[in-house]
Design a protein around this motif. Structure first.
Motif, PDB file in Angstrom:
ATOM      1  N   LYS A   3      -1.232  23.496  10.704  1.00 30.52           N
ATOM      2  CA  LYS A   3      -2.043  22.792   9.716  1.00 30.52           C
ATOM      3  C   LYS A   3      -1.790  23.424   8.351  1.00 30.52           C
ATOM      4  O   LYS A   3      -1.764  24.644   8.218  1.00 30.52           O
ATOM      5  N   ILE A   4      -1.618  22.580   7.329  1.00 26.08           N
ATOM      6  CA  ILE A   4      -1.334  23.049   5.977  1.00 26.08           C
ATOM      7  C   ILE A   4      -2.398  22.523   5.026  1.00 26.08           C
ATOM      8  O   ILE A   4      -2.753  21.349   5.070  1.00 26.08           O
ATOM      9  N   GLU A   5      -2.894  23.382   4.168  1.00 23.85           N
ATOM     10  CA  GLU A   5      -3.729  22.966   3.046  1.00 23.85           C
ATOM     11  C   GLU A   5      -2.868  23.083   1.801  1.00 23.85           C
ATOM     12  O   GLU A   5      -2.109  24.039   1.646  1.00 23.85           O
ATOM     13  N   ALA A   6      -2.979  22.093   0.913  1.00 23.74           N
ATOM     14  CA  ALA A   6      -2.157  22.092  -0.295  1.00 23.74           C
ATOM     15  C   ALA A   6      -2.965  21.564  -1.473  1.00 23.74           C
ATOM     16  O   ALA A   6      -3.956  20.857  -1.297  1.00 23.74           O
ATOM     17  N   ILE A   7      -2.515  21.928  -2.655  1.00 18.37           N
ATOM     18  CA  ILE A   7      -3.083  21.423  -3.897  1.00 18.37           C
ATOM     19  C   ILE A   7      -2.081  20.436  -4.489  1.00 18.37           C
ATOM     20  O   ILE A   7      -0.886  20.721  -4.561  1.00 18.37           O
ATOM     21  N   LEU A   8      -2.582  19.285  -4.905  1.00 25.17           N
ATOM     22  CA  LEU A   8      -1.758  18.274  -5.559  1.00 25.17           C
ATOM     23  C   LEU A   8      -2.162  18.208  -7.024  1.00 25.17           C
ATOM     24  O   LEU A   8      -3.337  18.027  -7.336  1.00 25.17           O
ATOM     25  N   LEU A   9      -1.195  18.360  -7.920  1.00 25.17           N
ATOM     26  CA  LEU A   9      -1.393  18.182  -9.351  1.00 25.17           C
ATOM     27  C   LEU A   9      -0.516  17.031  -9.810  1.00 25.17           C
ATOM     28  O   LEU A   9       0.667  16.973  -9.452  1.00 25.17           O
ATOM     29  N   VAL A  10      -1.072  16.115 -10.599  1.00 24.22           N
ATOM     30  CA  VAL A  10      -0.329  14.956 -11.092  1.00 24.22           C
ATOM     31  C   VAL A  10      -0.515  14.901 -12.605  1.00 24.22           C
ATOM     32  O   VAL A  10      -1.611  15.143 -13.114  1.00 24.22           O
ATOM     33  N   TRP A  11       0.563  14.559 -13.315  1.00 25.97           N
ATOM     34  CA  TRP A  11       0.478  14.433 -14.763  1.00 25.97           C
ATOM     35  C   TRP A  11       1.384  13.311 -15.239  1.00 25.97           C
ATOM     36  O   TRP A  11       2.282  12.876 -14.531  1.00 25.97           O
ATOM     37  N   GLY A  12       1.104  12.843 -16.457  1.00 26.39           N
ATOM     38  CA  GLY A  12       1.963  11.859 -17.099  1.00 26.39           C
ATOM     39  C   GLY A  12       1.986  10.493 -16.439  1.00 26.39           C
ATOM     40  O   GLY A  12       2.997   9.808 -16.504  1.00 26.39           O
ATOM     41  N   VAL A  13       0.893  10.093 -15.806  1.00 22.95           N
ATOM     42  CA  VAL A  13       0.833   8.761 -15.196  1.00 22.95           C
ATOM     43  C   VAL A  13      -0.380   8.008 -15.741  1.00 22.95           C
ATOM     44  O   VAL A  13      -1.340   8.598 -16.216  1.00 22.95           O
ATOM     45  N   ARG A  14      -0.311   6.710 -15.641  1.00 21.39           N
ATOM     46  CA  ARG A  14      -1.404   5.873 -16.142  1.00 21.39           C
ATOM     47  C   ARG A  14      -2.558   5.857 -15.153  1.00 21.39           C
ATOM     48  O   ARG A  14      -2.392   6.123 -13.955  1.00 21.39           O
ATOM     49  N   ASP A  15      -3.729   5.509 -15.647  1.00 20.34           N
ATOM     50  CA  ASP A  15      -4.926   5.456 -14.801  1.00 20.34           C
ATOM     51  C   ASP A  15      -4.751   4.500 -13.624  1.00 20.34           C
ATOM     52  O   ASP A  15      -5.255   4.755 -12.537  1.00 20.34           O
ATOM     53  N   GLU A  16      -4.032   3.389 -13.838  1.00 23.32           N
ATOM     54  CA  GLU A  16      -3.825   2.419 -12.768  1.00 23.32           C
ATOM     55  C   GLU A  16      -3.086   3.048 -11.584  1.00 23.32           C
ATOM     56  O   GLU A  16      -3.333   2.706 -10.431  1.00 23.32           O
ATOM     57  N   VAL A  17      -2.176   3.966 -11.859  1.00 21.53           N
ATOM     58  CA  VAL A  17      -1.442   4.645 -10.795  1.00 21.53           C
ATOM     59  C   VAL A  17      -2.357   5.633 -10.085  1.00 21.53           C
ATOM     60  O   VAL A  17      -2.364   5.727  -8.853  1.00 21.53           O
ATOM     61  N   LEU A  18      -3.146   6.375 -10.846  1.00 20.09           N
ATOM     62  CA  LEU A  18      -4.066   7.343 -10.240  1.00 20.09           C
ATOM     63  C   LEU A  18      -5.053   6.658  -9.310  1.00 20.09           C
ATOM     64  O   LEU A  18      -5.429   7.210  -8.278  1.00 20.09           O
ATOM     65  N   GLU A  19      -5.477   5.455  -9.655  1.00 18.18           N
ATOM     66  CA  GLU A  19      -6.420   4.720  -8.809  1.00 18.18           C
ATOM     67  C   GLU A  19      -5.797   4.332  -7.469  1.00 18.18           C
ATOM     68  O   GLU A  19      -6.510   4.124  -6.495  1.00 18.18           O
ATOM     69  N   LYS A  20      -4.488   4.264  -7.390  1.00 18.85           N
ATOM     70  CA  LYS A  20      -3.795   3.885  -6.151  1.00 18.85           C
ATOM     71  C   LYS A  20      -3.519   5.072  -5.236  1.00 18.85           C
ATOM     72  O   LYS A  20      -3.056   4.873  -4.119  1.00 18.85           O
ATOM     73  N   LEU A  21      -3.771   6.292  -5.692  1.00 18.40           N
ATOM     74  CA  LEU A  21      -3.498   7.458  -4.855  1.00 18.40           C
ATOM     75  C   LEU A  21      -4.330   7.387  -3.578  1.00 18.40           C
ATOM     76  O   LEU A  21      -5.531   7.107  -3.634  1.00 18.40           O
ATOM     77  N   PRO A  22      -3.716   7.661  -2.423  1.00 16.70           N
ATOM     78  CA  PRO A  22      -4.403   7.487  -1.139  1.00 16.70           C
ATOM     79  C   PRO A  22      -5.250   8.697  -0.736  1.00 16.70           C
ATOM     80  O   PRO A  22      -5.265   9.095   0.422  1.00 16.70           O
ATOM     81  N   TYR A  32      -2.897  18.281 -17.024  1.00 15.34           N
ATOM     82  CA  TYR A  32      -2.770  17.502 -15.792  1.00 15.34           C
ATOM     83  C   TYR A  32      -3.764  16.363 -15.808  1.00 15.34           C
ATOM     84  O   TYR A  32      -4.815  16.439 -16.426  1.00 15.34           O
ATOM     85  N   ASP A  33      -3.427  15.278 -15.101  1.00 17.11           N
ATOM     86  CA  ASP A  33      -4.294  14.101 -15.041  1.00 17.11           C
ATOM     87  C   ASP A  33      -5.162  14.057 -13.791  1.00 17.11           C
ATOM     88  O   ASP A  33      -6.192  13.402 -13.774  1.00 17.11           O
ATOM     89  N   PHE A  34      -4.734  14.752 -12.721  1.00 25.85           N
ATOM     90  CA  PHE A  34      -5.420  14.619 -11.443  1.00 25.85           C
ATOM     91  C   PHE A  34      -5.161  15.867 -10.601  1.00 25.85           C
ATOM     92  O   PHE A  34      -4.077  16.433 -10.630  1.00 25.85           O
ATOM     93  N   ILE A  35      -6.190  16.287  -9.852  1.00 25.90           N
ATOM     94  CA  ILE A  35      -6.046  17.409  -8.931  1.00 25.90           C
ATOM     95  C   ILE A  35      -6.777  17.069  -7.642  1.00 25.90           C
ATOM     96  O   ILE A  35      -7.828  16.431  -7.667  1.00 25.90           O
TER      97      ILE A  35
END
Length: 93
Positions: A3-22, A32-35
């Motif tokens: 089992k792995i725990e990880a941190i996801l950092l996202v940057w440089g994307v539009r809000d519409e893309v962030l809303e689609k993250l699963p 950064y835009d999202f963590i």
């Protein structure tokens, strides 16, 4: 299975893309835009998830950093070992 725990950092994307993250996480305003903290079954699932992100985000503007592995118990007198991720690399642009 590891089992792995990880941190996801996202940057440089539009809000519409962030809303689609699963997954659930936190929107940030700054470098950064999202963590998000995510849990994955193993290295294979982590690689698959990273590939899905590349298609969804249309690029490599994210980092997926493993932070913890589960401990694997051996059957010998309760001894424990921790497996290291040798083939897994941090995703970065």
């Amino acid at each position: 299975m590891r089992k792995i725990e990880a941190i996801l950092l996202v940057w440089g994307v539009r809000d519409e893309v962030l809303e689609k993250l699963p997954l659930e996480g936190h929107w940030l305003y700054g470098e950064y835009d999202f963590i998000a903290k995510i849990e994955l079954r193993d290295e294979f699932e982590m690689e698959q998830f990273a590939e899905e992100l590349r298609h969804l985000i249309h690029g490599g503007t994210f980092k997926l950093m493993p932070i913890a592995l589960s401990t694997i118990k051996n059957g010998v007198e309760g001894s424990e070992t921790v497996s290291m991720l040798e083939s897994l690399k941090v995703s970065a642009p």
